[in-house]
Design a protein around this motif. Structure first.
Motif, short mmCIF file in Angstrom:
data_model
loop_
_atom_site.label_atom_id
_atom_site.label_comp_id
_atom_site.label_asym_id
_atom_site.label_seq_id
_atom_site.Cartn_x
_atom_site.Cartn_y
_atom_site.Cartn_z
N ASN A 59 -13.77 23.34 39.42
CA ASN A 59 -13.74 21.88 39.52
C ASN A 59 -14.11 21.42 40.92
O ASN A 59 -13.61 21.98 41.91
N VAL A 60 -14.96 20.40 41.02
CA VAL A 60 -15.31 19.84 42.32
C VAL A 60 -14.16 18.97 42.80
O VAL A 60 -13.74 18.03 42.11
N VAL A 61 -13.61 19.26 43.98
CA VAL A 61 -12.54 18.44 44.54
C VAL A 61 -13.07 17.47 45.59
O VAL A 61 -12.48 16.43 45.84
N ALA A 62 -14.22 17.81 46.18
CA ALA A 62 -14.86 16.91 47.15
C ALA A 62 -16.35 17.23 47.18
O ALA A 62 -16.74 18.40 47.17
N GLN A 63 -17.16 16.18 47.22
CA GLN A 63 -18.61 16.35 47.29
C GLN A 63 -19.09 15.80 48.62
O GLN A 63 -18.88 14.63 48.95
N ILE A 64 -19.74 16.65 49.41
CA ILE A 64 -20.21 16.30 50.75
C ILE A 64 -21.69 15.94 50.69
O ILE A 64 -22.49 16.71 50.18
N GLY A 65 -22.02 14.75 51.19
CA GLY A 65 -23.39 14.30 51.14
C GLY A 65 -23.75 13.65 49.83
O GLY A 65 -24.90 13.66 49.40
N ALA A 66 -22.75 13.08 49.15
CA ALA A 66 -22.97 12.44 47.85
C ALA A 66 -23.88 11.22 48.01
O ALA A 66 -23.78 10.48 48.99
#
Length: 205
Positions: free
Chosen positions: A156-163
């Motif tokens: 599961n993605v908990v944080a997306q950097i550069g969204a």
């Protein structure tokens, strides 16, 4: 009734939101090499965190995450020594401060130390542990491209950097991080600060 969000406090539950949060990361002016960056809430335009790099702290391989008021939340430094030099990983540790000023380890990020493990993902273990594996989170993607995520052991993605966020501008010095509900935002930006230093960006002299 809405679904109850499970919070995962690592630094503090006050940084765990019941809804998804979009935060902007802006590099400090280039006047100071290693000056770090500032994190703002994109909806309220309020400073949430500041990260001091080696240009401010005067120490290499050491970072400091502060809250919007400037209070220290998290000290991050690379562990050194003979054992570390011979290991296939470099270890970065994050420490919180209690009211007496003593430090407590809250996470450890393992950075591959050699081209032999180039394909190995960076992995993070937390204290207290949140999984029964030897790691709790993993970095997927490539930070310098502003295209990477922090995922848990279930994928599961908990944080997306550069969204890519509709209606918000982005550049090399300004990008966005989407943090999922219940995830500790201070922990996420401790990881972002570590990646920033590893890849020689705003926190590095």
């Amino acid at each position: 009734m809405g679904t109850k969000v499970n919070t995962m406090p690592i630094i503090s539950k006050m940084y765990c939101s019941s809804s998804q949060v979009v935060l902007g990361v802006r590099r400090r002016p280039h006047v100071i090499s290693g000056g770090g960056f500032v994190v703002t809430d994109c909806s309220a335009q309020k400073v949430i965190f500041r990260v001091d790099g080696c240009g401010i702290l005067g120490t290499k391989e050491e970072l400091l995450l502060r809250n919007g008021n400037g209070d220290a939340l998290l000290l991050i430094r690379r562990k050194e020594g003979l054992v570390e030099a011979l290991s296939i990983y470099k270890k970065w540790k994050g420490y919180t401060f209690d009211y007496e000023g003593s430090q407590k380890t809250v996470f450890c990020l393992k950075e591959p130390n050699s081209f032999l493990v180039r394909n190995n993902a960076m992995r993070i273990s937390t204290e207290p542990r949140v999984s029964n594996k030897d790691w709790d989170f993993e970095i997927k993607g490539y930070f310098p491209d502003r295209n990477c995520s922090i995922i848990d052991t279930k994928g599961n993605v908990v944080a997306q950097i550069g969204a890519n966020v509709q209606g918000l501008m982005a550049s090399k010095d300004l990008y966005h991080v989407v943090v999922k509900p219940g995830i500790d935002q201070a922990f996420v930006f401790g990881v972002v600060a570590t990646l920033d230093y590893i890849y020689g960006e705003s926190t590095r002299c």
